[in-house]
Scaffold this active site. Structure first.
Site, PDB file in Angstrom:
ATOM      1  CB  SER A 131      -0.881   0.003   1.258  1.00 30.28           C
ATOM      2  OG  SER A 131      -1.494   1.260   1.461  1.00 30.28           O
ATOM      3  CE1 TYR A 168      -3.792  -2.236   5.002  1.00 29.57           C
ATOM      4  CE2 TYR A 168      -3.401   0.069   4.470  1.00 29.57           C
ATOM      5  CZ  TYR A 168      -3.626  -1.237   4.064  1.00 29.57           C
ATOM      6  OH  TYR A 168      -3.675  -1.539   2.718  1.00 29.57           O
TER       7      TYR A 168
END
Length: 256
Positions: free
Chosen positions: A130, A143
């Site tokens: 990501s 995350y």
């Protein structure tokens, strides 16, 4: 004989879209995830093989690997965000589960399939991380920490396998609008999930990221895409998202 691609997290979103893309590219696709019913539907649509698997279970992953005769491509997509809490009040259990699926799941699959990937003409590992793997943001600690670790795993493995015929590709998407990512992060709160994408003219779709995977793995074997960062045009940076029209015809109106 068609090359074999194993795709984790394939029960929906980017994983399912990647399976469909690689089938069209001529791969014999093996899709794995925890939700067997969705896998069965995907396998029926694509002609691929389905295997129910929890990638955080190292023993189950090893048993799955033993069922394969070959593996040319491994796409580690299983992952996700499971909270949006500040570091000061974050639940350590949520941090642990985020790390287990995003990092240890990738580790288990990689360790189990490396012998097959390194055999013969070699293979390719694609790790989906990501933009959060390089840029942090408020309430994204668990995350971002996990995706930073997944980036470190990818970069370290590439160094360690130098001289072997195994490519290590990292694909780092920005804002992708899938049916479950934000919904899972906000524990089913649809209003909060929808607010993430509100007013954004064209967030990435699962199919956009799947096309990046297909392109990277079908390049000649001597070409390695070390890291590919892909964002929607509306997202200039992690913290800079334009909310409002950009295109004369919005991307939503272009969808069939």
């Amino acid at each position: 004989m068609s090359p074999t691609a194993v795709i984790t997290g394939a029960s929906g979103g980017i994983g399912a879209a990647t399976a469909e893309s690689l089938v069209k590219a001529g791969y014999d696709v093996v899709v794995v995830a925890r939700r067997a019913d969705r896998l069965a539907d995907l396998a029926a649509r694509t002609g691929g093989r389905a295997h129910r698997l929890d990638v955080t279970d190292a023993t189950a992953v090893a048993e799955f690997a033993a069922t394969l005769d070959s593996c040319d491509v491994l796409v580690n997509i299983a992952g996700g965000a499971f909270d949006a809490s500040p570091v000061a009040t974050g639940d350590p259990a949520s941090w642990l589960s985020t790390y287990e699926v995003n990092v240890l799941g990738t580790l288990h699959m990689t360790q189990a399939l490396l012998p097959l990937l390194g055999a013969g003409a070699g293979g390719t590992i694609v790790n989906l991380t990501s933009t959060a793997a390089s840029v942090n943001y408020e309430s994204g600690g668990s995350y971002s920490a996990a995706k930073h670790a997944a980036h470190a795993l990818s970069e370290t493995l590439r160094l360690e396998l130098a001289g072997q015929p195994v490519r290590i590709v990292e694909i780092a998407p920005g804002m992708v609008h899938t049916e479950e990512f934000a919904l899972n992060r906000f524990h089913g709160d649809r209003a909060k999930a929808d607010a993430v994408y509100a007013g954004v003219d064209g967030p990435l779709r699962a199919e956009d990221v799947a096309e990046c995977v297909r392109w990277a793995v079908t390049l000649p074997a001597h070409v390695n895409i070390d890291r590919l960062v892909v964002r929607p045009l509306a997202q200039a940076a992690q913290h800079k998202v334009h909310r409002g029209p950009i295109f004369a015809t919005t991307t939503e109106e272009k969808q069939p």
